[in-house]
Every structure is written in C-alpha cells, then in structure tokens.
Write a protein that holds these residues in place. Structure first.
Motif, PDB file in Angstrom:
ATOM      1  N   ASN A 397     -29.541  -0.496  -8.874  1.00 52.76           N
ATOM      2  CA  ASN A 397     -29.852  -0.654 -10.435  1.00 52.76           C
ATOM      3  C   ASN A 397     -29.180  -2.030 -10.338  1.00 52.76           C
ATOM      4  O   ASN A 397     -29.906  -2.839 -11.596  1.00 52.76           O
ATOM      5  CB  ASN A 397     -28.905   0.250 -11.051  1.00 52.76           C
ATOM      6  CG  ASN A 397     -29.722   1.788 -11.137  1.00 52.76           C
ATOM      7  OD1 ASN A 397     -30.940   1.772 -11.122  1.00 52.76           O
ATOM      8  ND2 ASN A 397     -28.910   2.861 -10.683  1.00 52.76           N
ATOM      9  N   HIS A 398     -28.334  -2.394  -9.653  1.00 45.92           N
ATOM     10  CA  HIS A 398     -27.670  -3.957 -10.043  1.00 45.92           C
ATOM     11  C   HIS A 398     -28.612  -4.918  -9.790  1.00 45.92           C
ATOM     12  O   HIS A 398     -28.312  -6.074 -10.336  1.00 45.92           O
ATOM     13  CB  HIS A 398     -26.449  -3.954  -9.074  1.00 45.92           C
ATOM     14  CG  HIS A 398     -25.287  -2.918  -9.276  1.00 45.92           C
ATOM     15  ND1 HIS A 398     -24.764  -2.675 -10.659  1.00 45.92           N
ATOM     16  CD2 HIS A 398     -25.104  -1.768  -8.790  1.00 45.92           C
ATOM     17  CE1 HIS A 398     -23.833  -1.742 -10.555  1.00 45.92           C
ATOM     18  NE2 HIS A 398     -23.934  -1.049  -9.267  1.00 45.92           N
ATOM     19  N   ILE A 399     -29.547  -4.761  -9.059  1.00 53.43           N
ATOM     20  CA  ILE A 399     -30.622  -5.820  -8.669  1.00 53.43           C
ATOM     21  C   ILE A 399     -31.346  -6.438  -9.833  1.00 53.43           C
ATOM     22  O   ILE A 399     -31.571  -7.504 -10.019  1.00 53.43           O
ATOM     23  CB  ILE A 399     -31.565  -5.282  -7.699  1.00 53.43           C
ATOM     24  CG1 ILE A 399     -30.975  -5.223  -6.312  1.00 53.43           C
ATOM     25  CG2 ILE A 399     -32.634  -6.565  -7.308  1.00 53.43           C
ATOM     26  CD1 ILE A 399     -31.865  -4.589  -5.155  1.00 53.43           C
ATOM     27  N   ALA A 400     -31.473  -5.595 -10.891  1.00 56.43           N
ATOM     28  CA  ALA A 400     -32.153  -6.098 -12.204  1.00 56.43           C
ATOM     29  C   ALA A 400     -31.344  -7.143 -12.919  1.00 56.43           C
ATOM     30  O   ALA A 400     -32.008  -7.878 -13.663  1.00 56.43           O
ATOM     31  CB  ALA A 400     -32.234  -4.664 -13.048  1.00 56.43           C
ATOM     32  N   ALA A 419     -34.740   2.335 -10.865  1.00 56.48           N
ATOM     33  CA  ALA A 419     -34.281   1.360 -10.420  1.00 56.48           C
ATOM     34  C   ALA A 419     -35.365   0.135 -10.381  1.00 56.48           C
ATOM     35  O   ALA A 419     -35.266  -0.895 -10.737  1.00 56.48           O
ATOM     36  CB  ALA A 419     -33.425   1.530  -9.021  1.00 56.48           C
ATOM     37  N   ILE A 420     -36.363   0.559  -9.652  1.00 54.28           N
ATOM     38  CA  ILE A 420     -37.412  -0.548  -9.356  1.00 54.28           C
ATOM     39  C   ILE A 420     -37.953  -0.571 -10.844  1.00 54.28           C
ATOM     40  O   ILE A 420     -38.346  -1.905 -11.119  1.00 54.28           O
ATOM     41  CB  ILE A 420     -38.375   0.052  -8.468  1.00 54.28           C
ATOM     42  CG1 ILE A 420     -39.584  -1.202  -8.048  1.00 54.28           C
ATOM     43  CG2 ILE A 420     -39.320   1.247  -8.796  1.00 54.28           C
ATOM     44  CD1 ILE A 420     -39.057  -2.296  -7.439  1.00 54.28           C
ATOM     45  N   LEU A 421     -38.093   0.255 -11.707  1.00 54.21           N
ATOM     46  CA  LEU A 421     -38.752  -0.088 -12.907  1.00 54.21           C
ATOM     47  C   LEU A 421     -37.878  -0.983 -13.625  1.00 54.21           C
ATOM     48  O   LEU A 421     -38.481  -1.927 -14.493  1.00 54.21           O
ATOM     49  CB  LEU A 421     -38.991   1.032 -13.655  1.00 54.21           C
ATOM     50  CG  LEU A 421     -40.116   1.970 -13.256  1.00 54.21           C
ATOM     51  CD1 LEU A 421     -40.315   3.239 -14.227  1.00 54.21           C
ATOM     52  CD2 LEU A 421     -41.500   1.567 -13.207  1.00 54.21           C
ATOM     53  N   SER A 422     -36.433  -0.787 -13.730  1.00 53.23           N
ATOM     54  CA  SER A 422     -35.836  -1.967 -14.497  1.00 53.23           C
ATOM     55  C   SER A 422     -35.842  -3.207 -13.757  1.00 53.23           C
ATOM     56  O   SER A 422     -35.544  -4.057 -14.611  1.00 53.23           O
ATOM     57  CB  SER A 422     -34.561  -1.398 -14.632  1.00 53.23           C
ATOM     58  OG  SER A 422     -33.717  -1.400 -13.365  1.00 53.23           O
ATOM     59  N   CYS A 427     -36.703  -8.937 -13.760  1.00 54.34           N
ATOM     60  CA  CYS A 427     -37.094  -9.941 -12.919  1.00 54.34           C
ATOM     61  C   CYS A 427     -38.502 -10.284 -13.077  1.00 54.34           C
ATOM     62  O   CYS A 427     -39.328 -10.105 -12.111  1.00 54.34           O
ATOM     63  CB  CYS A 427     -36.664  -9.625 -11.404  1.00 54.34           C
ATOM     64  SG  CYS A 427     -35.298  -8.923 -11.195  1.00 54.34           S
ATOM     65  N   THR A 428     -38.699 -10.976 -14.057  1.00 62.08           N
ATOM     66  CA  THR A 428     -40.243 -11.306 -14.056  1.00 62.08           C
ATOM     67  C   THR A 428     -40.686 -12.443 -13.622  1.00 62.08           C
ATOM     68  O   THR A 428     -41.833 -12.766 -13.326  1.00 62.08           O
ATOM     69  CB  THR A 428     -40.363 -11.515 -15.663  1.00 62.08           C
ATOM     70  OG1 THR A 428     -39.586 -12.532 -16.031  1.00 62.08           O
ATOM     71  CG2 THR A 428     -40.443 -10.302 -16.459  1.00 62.08           C
ATOM     72  N   GLU A 429     -39.844 -13.152 -12.741  1.00 65.10           N
ATOM     73  CA  GLU A 429     -40.255 -14.382 -12.077  1.00 65.10           C
ATOM     74  C   GLU A 429     -40.784 -13.922 -10.588  1.00 65.10           C
ATOM     75  O   GLU A 429     -40.950 -14.850  -9.791  1.00 65.10           O
ATOM     76  CB  GLU A 429     -39.404 -15.478 -12.014  1.00 65.10           C
ATOM     77  CG  GLU A 429     -39.121 -16.290 -13.255  1.00 65.10           C
ATOM     78  CD  GLU A 429     -37.955 -17.102 -13.303  1.00 65.10           C
ATOM     79  OE1 GLU A 429     -38.024 -18.046 -12.258  1.00 65.10           O
ATOM     80  OE2 GLU A 429     -37.223 -17.414 -14.293  1.00 65.10           O
ATOM     81  N   LEU A 430     -40.721 -12.744 -10.282  1.00 65.57           N
ATOM     82  CA  LEU A 430     -41.018 -12.194  -8.773  1.00 65.57           C
ATOM     83  C   LEU A 430     -42.342 -12.941  -8.465  1.00 65.57           C
ATOM     84  O   LEU A 430     -43.448 -12.618  -9.169  1.00 65.57           O
ATOM     85  CB  LEU A 430     -40.945 -10.824  -8.669  1.00 65.57           C
ATOM     86  CG  LEU A 430     -39.579 -10.027  -8.623  1.00 65.57           C
ATOM     87  CD1 LEU A 430     -40.042  -8.535  -8.703  1.00 65.57           C
ATOM     88  CD2 LEU A 430     -39.044 -10.459  -7.296  1.00 65.57           C
ATOM     89  N   TYR A 444     -46.045   5.581  -7.625  1.00 61.90           N
ATOM     90  CA  TYR A 444     -46.367   4.152  -7.549  1.00 61.90           C
ATOM     91  C   TYR A 444     -47.282   3.828  -8.543  1.00 61.90           C
ATOM     92  O   TYR A 444     -47.196   2.503  -8.987  1.00 61.90           O
ATOM     93  CB  TYR A 444     -47.077   3.720  -6.150  1.00 61.90           C
ATOM     94  CG  TYR A 444     -45.919   3.454  -5.103  1.00 61.90           C
ATOM     95  CD1 TYR A 444     -45.479   2.371  -4.825  1.00 61.90           C
ATOM     96  CD2 TYR A 444     -45.572   4.525  -4.362  1.00 61.90           C
ATOM     97  CE1 TYR A 444     -44.496   1.955  -3.956  1.00 61.90           C
ATOM     98  CE2 TYR A 444     -44.586   4.389  -3.340  1.00 61.90           C
ATOM     99  CZ  TYR A 444     -44.097   3.085  -3.173  1.00 61.90           C
ATOM    100  OH  TYR A 444     -43.192   2.841  -2.157  1.00 61.90           O
ATOM    101  N   ASP A 445     -48.008   4.372  -9.370  1.00 65.37           N
ATOM    102  CA  ASP A 445     -48.914   3.993 -10.393  1.00 65.37           C
ATOM    103  C   ASP A 445     -48.089   3.560 -11.539  1.00 65.37           C
ATOM    104  O   ASP A 445     -48.305   2.591 -12.059  1.00 65.37           O
ATOM    105  CB  ASP A 445     -49.900   5.288 -10.639  1.00 65.37           C
ATOM    106  CG  ASP A 445     -50.812   5.632  -9.939  1.00 65.37           C
ATOM    107  OD1 ASP A 445     -51.252   4.723  -8.912  1.00 65.37           O
ATOM    108  OD2 ASP A 445     -51.645   6.320 -10.018  1.00 65.37           O
ATOM    109  N   VAL A 446     -47.083   4.131 -11.909  1.00 64.21           N
ATOM    110  CA  VAL A 446     -46.173   3.507 -12.993  1.00 64.21           C
ATOM    111  C   VAL A 446     -45.534   2.249 -12.376  1.00 64.21           C
ATOM    112  O   VAL A 446     -45.600   1.262 -13.214  1.00 64.21           O
ATOM    113  CB  VAL A 446     -45.128   4.761 -13.193  1.00 64.21           C
ATOM    114  CG1 VAL A 446     -44.226   4.308 -14.278  1.00 64.21           C
ATOM    115  CG2 VAL A 446     -45.765   5.839 -13.721  1.00 64.21           C
ATOM    116  N   VAL A 447     -45.019   2.430 -11.506  1.00 63.82           N
ATOM    117  CA  VAL A 447     -44.502   1.050 -10.803  1.00 63.82           C
ATOM    118  C   VAL A 447     -45.524  -0.161 -10.855  1.00 63.82           C
ATOM    119  O   VAL A 447     -45.065  -1.279 -11.239  1.00 63.82           O
ATOM    120  CB  VAL A 447     -43.949   1.223  -9.427  1.00 63.82           C
ATOM    121  CG1 VAL A 447     -43.513  -0.166  -8.938  1.00 63.82           C
ATOM    122  CG2 VAL A 447     -42.926   2.228  -9.293  1.00 63.82           C
TER     123      VAL A 447
END
Lengths: 604, 297
Positions: A397-400, A419-422, A427-430, A444-447
């Motif tokens: 969760n902290h990675i966000a 966690a991955i969703l947040s 992190c929109t520059e990925l 994974y569809d949601v992700v």
C-alpha cells in the motif's frame, strides 16, 4: 546404494562423453577423477535435493508443478531423456530477449566475473563435506555460472550467527551447441565446513532456449577427511574497514599524486569494483578521500556481494552515499545478514536522492521498510521488488506514495488488488509495469481498466500468468494505453477460454490494430491465436521484434510466412508446440529469414 | 543395527496390535493391473500402463496407496486427436502428484482437480476428454476414499459379496461425464464436467477386502456374478495371485466383448434404452485388482 550405483553409471556415461569430445570445455571434469582419493577413506554419500528454499524466477505458475523451480528437488524424472518437459525446473527467461535496454541501464562497477542472472537455493537432508556436485541438465545445458555452499543448516534447531558462503565452482556462461541432456559435474573446491545448502547461479544469456534442470546431486563425506587447504578465492570483502590508522601522518606528501588533478584520480578510481575501492581507501589518506567521495557512490550495486553484505557494511557505506541515485541490493541480506531496521536507517540516511532501487529477492523487507522507502525516497522512479514473495500484502500500500515512479516490478509478489489499484491511481507516470505471477490479484480486468484510464503513457506491461484477464480487459487496456511497445500476455488462461467465437478472438485483432508501436508481444499458450490474428499483427505492427505464439493449433505455415515478410524487424519468433508448424517448415523459414531466430521446442 | 531396529519395530507393532483389539496396524493395497486395447497393435506399441485409449496408474506415498483408471473418449479421433494422449497424461500427472505427496488421502477429488489443472499448464496444447476414477486407501485410518467421474468405476467385495460400488454418471446413454479440454472456440459445444462433479465416497475396509477398479470396457461386458466367480479364485494376498486373477478377469471380458451372440450388460442396457443391440461391446478394457493387506515395511 542403488542411487549411488545409478549416479556412478551416469558419471561413467558422462566420462565417456567427455572422451568422445562432445564436451570440450576444460571446466567439465569427470567426477571419477576426484573419486578414488576419498573412497578409500570413507564412503561417500549421494543425496538428491530435499527441498527448494529460494529462487529468483521460474517459468511455471505458483502452486503448480509444471516448469516450476520446486521440480529441482528429488530424484530425476526426465534424465537421461532430453526435451522440454513439465517435470523440470525452468527459469523465466533465456538469451538476451528479455533484457530491457531502455528501462534498466546496467550498473557500473559490476565485476566482470559476476555473470549470475538467476539463482536457485536447494537444501539436502544431511550435512556433508562436498566432494562432487552433479546437476542433471535435461534441456539446453550450459547456464550454470556459479555453485556455492553455505555453512548454514536450514534443518538445524539453533542457528549460528556466522553464516559463510563459499564458492565451490565458478565459470563463464557457455554456449553448448546441443540441447541434449547432460550431467554437469564440475571439479569443485573443497570447503572447510559441512554443508547441506547449495546455491546455483545461472546465466542463460547465451542459450538458444530455456535451460531445464532435472535434479541436483550432492556427493560428500560425513567427516572431515584430511586437513584441506582451502583455496578461498572469495575474500570476505565486506566494505567495512574505516581506516584511521593513517590519520597520524597528516602532513605526509603524496608525491606525484599531488600533481594529478582531483578529477583524474576520481576517474581512475571510478573503474574499481566496490571491494577494491574499499581496500584502496585503506592505503593512504589521499586515496581514502578519493574513495570516500560521494560522487563515487552515485550508483551502487551490492548484488554481486550478496553473500557478504550485512548491517555493518550498510552502516559504513552510509557516510559515503550522500548523493546515491541508483542502488541495487537484489539478493542481499537474507538469513538475517541485513535486518529491516538496518536497511531502514540506511535508506533514511541515503534514500532522499534515490532514483532507482532494486530489491529483488530481499526477504528481510517488511512493511516498515516499504513505509520508510515511501517517505524518504520521494524522487524514486524505479522500484524492483521481484520475487519478494514473503513480503506481506499490506506493505505494498505504501508504494502508492511514490508518485514519480516510472518503472515498477512486482513479479511474484503477494500484492493485492486494493494496493495495486491505489498505486495505479496515484503513480500515473508509470512507463514499465511488471505484474507477472501476482497470485493475490483476483480480477485483472479491473486492474487493467484502471491502468488504461490512469497510466496512458505505459510502454511495457508484463501480465505473465495473470489468470483472470479476459478479452474485455484486453480491449479496455488497448483503448487507453495506445503507446504500448511491450506486452506480455503469456499463460493468461482466461484469455483463451469462454468468450472466443469461431474463427479466433476478435480482441487480439483489435489489440493489434490499436497498438501500432508494438515491438514485443508474448502470446505464450494462448491456444486460440489463429491465422487471422497473425495477419492483423503483420499488417498493423510493422515494428514487431519479438513474437511468441507457443502452443496454438490454429496457425498455419502460410500465415507465419506472411508475418515474417511484413515484419522486417522481427528477431525472435517462438512457434513451439504449434501443431501445424513442423520442424521442416521452421528450417525452411529460418533459411528464408536468417535474421529471425525461430524457436521450436521439442519433448522427445 | 538398522535391521535390528526395524525388526524390533515390527515385533513391537505386532505385539501392540495383538494386545489392543482395535486394529493399530497399517493397511496397504496389493494391486495388479491387466488390460486389452481394442486395437491389438496399438496396445502393444504403447509403453507403460496404457491399454488402447485407457490409462491407469498405481502409486504409493507414505500415508496412502492410490490407484486410478481413465478412459479416453474415442470420439476425438475424428478431430485428428489421439484420445489416449489425454487419458495417459491425466493418469501420469495423478501419479506424479501422489509420488510427490501433493494430495490429502481424504480428497481424491483434489488429486483429480490438480491433475486437470496441470494439464492446462502443459506447453503442449492437449485436446481430448476422459472419464476418471481414483481410489485412495488411507493406510492409518483403514478408509477408502474414492471419486468417480463418468462410467468407469469400482466394486468392493467382501466375503464373496459386493458391499459397495461406485455410481455411474452419464449425461445420456453411452455418454458419460468427462473431464475435457476443448479446442478453442468449441468450448460450449464439447461436454465438459468439472472434477468437482465426481461422485465421492468414503468407507471402511477390512483385511482381505477386494477392490476391483475398471473402465466401462469391463463392466459393459461382464456382469457382477461372473466377476464374483473369478474373484472367488483369489485366495491369498501375494502379488502373483492378484496379478493372475486380474489377468483372467480381463481376458474373459475381452473374449466376451467380441462374442456377437452374448447378451452383455451393455446390450441389456441398450435394449432398455430402446436400441436393438446384441453381443459384447468391443472396447478397451483396463482392470486394476487390489486386495487389502497388512502393511509391512
């Protein structure tokens, strides 16, 4: 006894092969040379690996027994047959095809002798003084670069504080012409302790296809036979000796060194490996100043020294790493060598300037570490947590908070969907994202839909073995992330069942139309890739360099030929287990398109 | 030294077993296999435990003896698929799961489910379908746990009588429940049952109980009374006599299958379904005959 005989006969076969010249590398000594010396004194014990304790990557999916590293334990099941079998241990990659030229520059100062790309740690039942190690390689042998033994007994009750790793054998990665099975039995150094924990480090970069390991045999004696002179090459190169010995003679002249410009000495020193740098620092005051200059530590790779890095070394390095930008601590610190608190205090001191942080297989990491990273490394752009499979889910969760992240590797981690969703939301520059084999992500569809909405500049995406990605998800992904250059959808099992109608899958065609910049496309084991899909790829993806369509029954030689004609930059094409493509077709196409490496694996 | 210890343990166990009448001994299954492929040449060419499109396995682990049969559905030949590949790979995978201890004795469905999952993990694009029957003996608890999907099955015989039998599962006449991997695009049109659909059963066994596990090739050609007649000849628990009995059962079923005038159970069933059929049912036959015996190291 039977297994002993069996292995002896293997060794004999191997010896004969050596003699017949099929193996011409000087590094391969037959075990029989070492044998007679010890057998006179004490019976040797042969053991197959009991358990696989740790590894950096594997081909198979978590919880399966096909192509997973856990297959390295136990007696051989394939040998002496050769071929691509489910029963063996297979690493995730081979060759140079997966090297990420634009995402990951290699670290300077990496010693030339460090070849390892992947590793595997196996434990045996009983501790012995090793006299021979035999690795049964059943497919594309030649990847093993280093074999190490550890003094640590994973099955003992009380654990010693002093854990030693010693190299039993080290060599260059080799290119073996034949994919046939062989027994790899290098002449090993003797060590002064009994061991039941071995580590194999591999480098498959010269191989034509995946290397497959069937079993590992540790032969050794229970008792120390003679006073072995230990030819230890690896000095314990902990960079930890602060030298205040020289501090008395402050006014001593440095001769010609005084005349050299500061930058020039810096330049010379910059070519040294980290342990050499630390040793040089102990020679004189002047060189100490040069060797401690923070500019020497803009990038620091400690991965080659994973066996000797500990909390104390981090404390000593701390003062020099004031402007540290890229840090590679992959594989380091396991079995208590580095503690979470030691790591945290290092990051707190040196993390503010970090841009890139590689922490793959660092099992000391916990939630606090990630929290500290998120708070301290505000400018972090690259984070690699591959195979940190013991890191608890909530840590992610902290990675966000690392909003400037451009590259994130979460291969084989326990990250959960929330966690991955947040992370994706903030992190929109990925640019580069690896979510391969993340078993805890349910949908994974949601992700992918959040990904396509938030991270529109995504260049590479690895969804290897994501089980729940459907065609709807793929359609959504390509609608948002139109600049994707690399897309790995290997073994995405939900993509090839259910909604596909007759005549193949419309979503792949849709994807091919949208992703015109695609360079690498892995559709491994998507069983319904058909001619029409290939035609769309051929028409719309002229920049294609890699394509993997392993295991489809629906692709014809004609479609393959058209693809090869219209994708002039194609270099890798994997058509293994495509039932319509036989060996002759592959040979014909290989002669017509010599620049393309066409792969066709076999099981016989 | 070691042998003294192990003998000591056996003696101790025997004494303890004698003292307490509740059976503390471990059981095992002595199992022999025999079978015939419909096509003779094919049966001979195949290596290992494979008879035509049928396949079987016998495996043991520390805690359990496990065996299974699978009958590859022949209809796949029309699509250019060798039906035996599916059943054989399924059985080999089950065998591997057992040998590596990746199962719990009380859940044979678990074995089937993981084996099916592993088939999907194979790089080779497998196609086909198969019935499956798996029987597990839990050595310690003296219980048989079994699961059966489709028209293969097993009989448990005690004192010359059938005391337990598996249920047959059919969608309709001659179309059993089956595990399958369909070609892409045809997922909807191919019968595919999940391993969870399998009929599960658990029951206690005693020393001397006979378990006959077989594919429909046996049960369609041989009625119970004939099977029981053959089983009567089985007097002791050594492997050779079990093997001999298994062979004689399989041979008899094989002969009956090619007898055009014999009113086989299959023909009987067909008549009941309004089809005028006579004679045996030529099919692959696989017989696994097991007898419950005392476990000795």
């Amino acid at each position: 006894m039977l297994t002993l005989l069996g292995v002896c006969s293997f060794v004999f076969v191997h010896w004969r092969r050596c003699r017949s010249g099929s193996l011409n590398d000087a590094a391969f000594h037959c075990g029989s040379t070492a044998l007679p010396i010890v057998t006179k004194m004490e019976a040797e014990l042969d053991q197959y690996a009991k358990e696989v304790l740790d590894f950096s990557s594997h081909y198979g999916s978590e919880g399966s027994m096909s192509y997973t590293m856990w297959n390295a334990a136990g007696a051989p099941s394939v040998f002496p047959s050769s071929g691509d079998f489910t029963h063996t241990a297979v690493f995730r990659t081979y060759g140079h095809w997966w090297e990420d030229e634009h995402a990951k520059q290699s670290f300077s100062r990496t010693p030339r002798s460090f070849h390892s790309r992947d590793f595997l740690e196996v434990a045996f039942e009983e501790q012995v003084f090793p006299t021979a190690i035999t690795v049964l390689e059943t497919y594309h042998p030649g990847a093993i670069a280093q074999i190490l033994a550890c003094s640590f007994n994973p099955y003992a009750e009380n654990h010693p504080t002093d854990i030693r790793w010693e190299v039993l054998w080290a060599g260059e990665p080799t290119k073996v012409a034949s994919p046939q099975a062989r027994l790899f039995c290098p002449a090993i150094r003797q060590v002064s302790f009994a061991t039941n924990l071995l580590r194999l480090e591999v480098n498959s970069s010269l191989l034509d296809y995946y290397t497959e390991l069937d079993a590992i045999v540790l032969r050794g004696v229970r008792n120390h036979v003679s006073s072995i002179t230990t030819p230890l090459i690896i000095a314990n190169t902990t960079p930890n000796k602060d030298s205040d010995v020289l501090s008395k003679d402050v006014n001593m002249s440095n001769g010609y060194f005084d005349k050299l410009p500061y930058e020039l000495i810096q330049l010379i020193v910059s070519h040294l490996a980290v342990p050499d740098l630390c040793r040089l620092a102990q020679s004189c005051k002047l060189l100490q100043r040069h060797c401690y200059d923070p500019l020497q530590y803009i990038q620091l790779s400690l991965q080659p020294y994973w066996f000797s890095l500990n909390d104390l070394s981090l404390v000593h390095l701390q003062s020099r790493c004031a402007v540290l930008q890229r840090l590679n601590m992959s594989w380091t610190g396991n079995r208590g060598a580095v503690t979470a608190s030691g790591f945290c205090s290092f990051i707190k001191a040196c993390g503010a300037t970090l841009v890139c942080l590689e922490l793959s297989c660092c099992h000391f990491l916990n939630e606090v570490c990630l929290e500290v990273i998120a708070q301290t490394c505000v400018s972090l752009q690259e984070l690699d947590l591959a195979s940190c499979d013991r890191l608890e889910p909530q840590a992610f969760n902290h990675i966000a908070k690392l909003a400037r992240l451009r590259r994130l590797v979460l291969y084989r981690t326990k990250i959960e969907q929330t966690a991955i969703l947040s992370i994706l939301t903030f992190c929109t520059e990925l640019r580069h994202l690896n979510l391969g084999s993340c078993v805890m992500i349910e949908d994974y569809d949601v992700v992918v839909s959040v990904l396509s909405a938030r991270c529109r500049s995504l260049v590479s995406l690895d969804l290897w073995r994501c089980r729940s990605l459907s065609e709807r998800g793929l359609a959504e992904l390509v609608s948002g992330c139109g600049v994707l250059e690399e897309l790995d959808l290997g073994w995405s099992s939900a993509l090839h069942s259910g909604s596909a109608l007759h005549g193949g899958s419309a979503s792949f065609r849709h994807a091919a139309r949208r992703l015109s910049r695609l360079r690498r496309l892995y559709l491994t084991a998507n069983r319904n890739i058909c001619d029409a899909d290939l035609e769309h790829i051929a028409t719309h993806c002229p920049a294609l360099e890699h394509l993997d369509i392993l295991g489809t029954r629906l692709v014809s030689p004609a479609a393959l030929r058209r693809l090869l004609q219209s994708c002039p930059r194609l270099r890798l094409l994997d058509v293994s287990f495509c039932s319509q493509i036989d060996m002759r077709t592959v040979q014909e196409l290989s002669t017509l398109f010599p620049n393309v490496s066409i792969k066709k694996s076999f099981t016989q | 030294m070691l042998s003294v210890l192990s003998y000591g343990r056996i003696v101790a166990r025997a004494v303890l077993g004698g003292l307490s009448q509740t059976d503390g001994r471990d059981y095992k299954l002595v199992t022999a296999s025999c079978g015939f492929g419909k096509d003779f040449r094919k049966g001979i060419l195949k290596k290992g435990m494979c008879y035509g499109d049928d396949a079987c396995f016998i495996a043991r682990h520390r805690s359990a003896d496990v065996l299974g049969v699978a009958d590859g559905v022949g209809g796949w030949r029309d699509y250019g698929v060798d039906p035996s590949q599916f059943s054989e790979t399924l059985m080999r995978t089950c065998e591997r799961l057992v040998k590596e201890g990746r199962f719990t004795p009380s859940s044979p469905v678990g074995i089937l489910t993981s084996a099916y999952y592993e088939l999907l993990q194979n790089k080779v694009p497998l196609l086909g379908s198969s019935t499956a029957c798996i029987v597990v003996l839990d050595r310690r608890s003296h219980q048989i746990h079994a699961c059966n999907l489709g028209d293969s099955g097993f009989l448990v015989v005690r004192g010359g009588e059938v005391i337990h039998r598996s249920d047959e599962q059919q969608h309709y006449f001659n179309t059993p429940f089956q595990l399958s991997i369909a070609p892409p695009g045809a997922e909807g049109s191919v019968l595919s049952d999940s391993p969870e659909m399998a009929d599960k059963s658990s029951f206690d066994v005693q020393l001397g109980d006979i378990i006959l596990t077989a594919t429909d090739g046996l049960f369609d050609n041989m009625p119970d009374y004939m099977i029981l007649q053959e089983l009567k000849k089985l007097k002791n628990t050594n492997y050779d006599s079990v093997q001999q009995t298994a062979r004689s059962i399989a041979e008899q079923a094989h002969e009956l299958a090619y007898d055009p005038n014999y009113m086989s159970p299959f023909a009987q069933f067909a008549c009941d379904n309004g089809l005028n059929v006579r004679g045996g049912k030529p099919d692959d036959i696989t017989v696994l005959l097991s007898i419950v015996a005392e476990y000795t190291d």
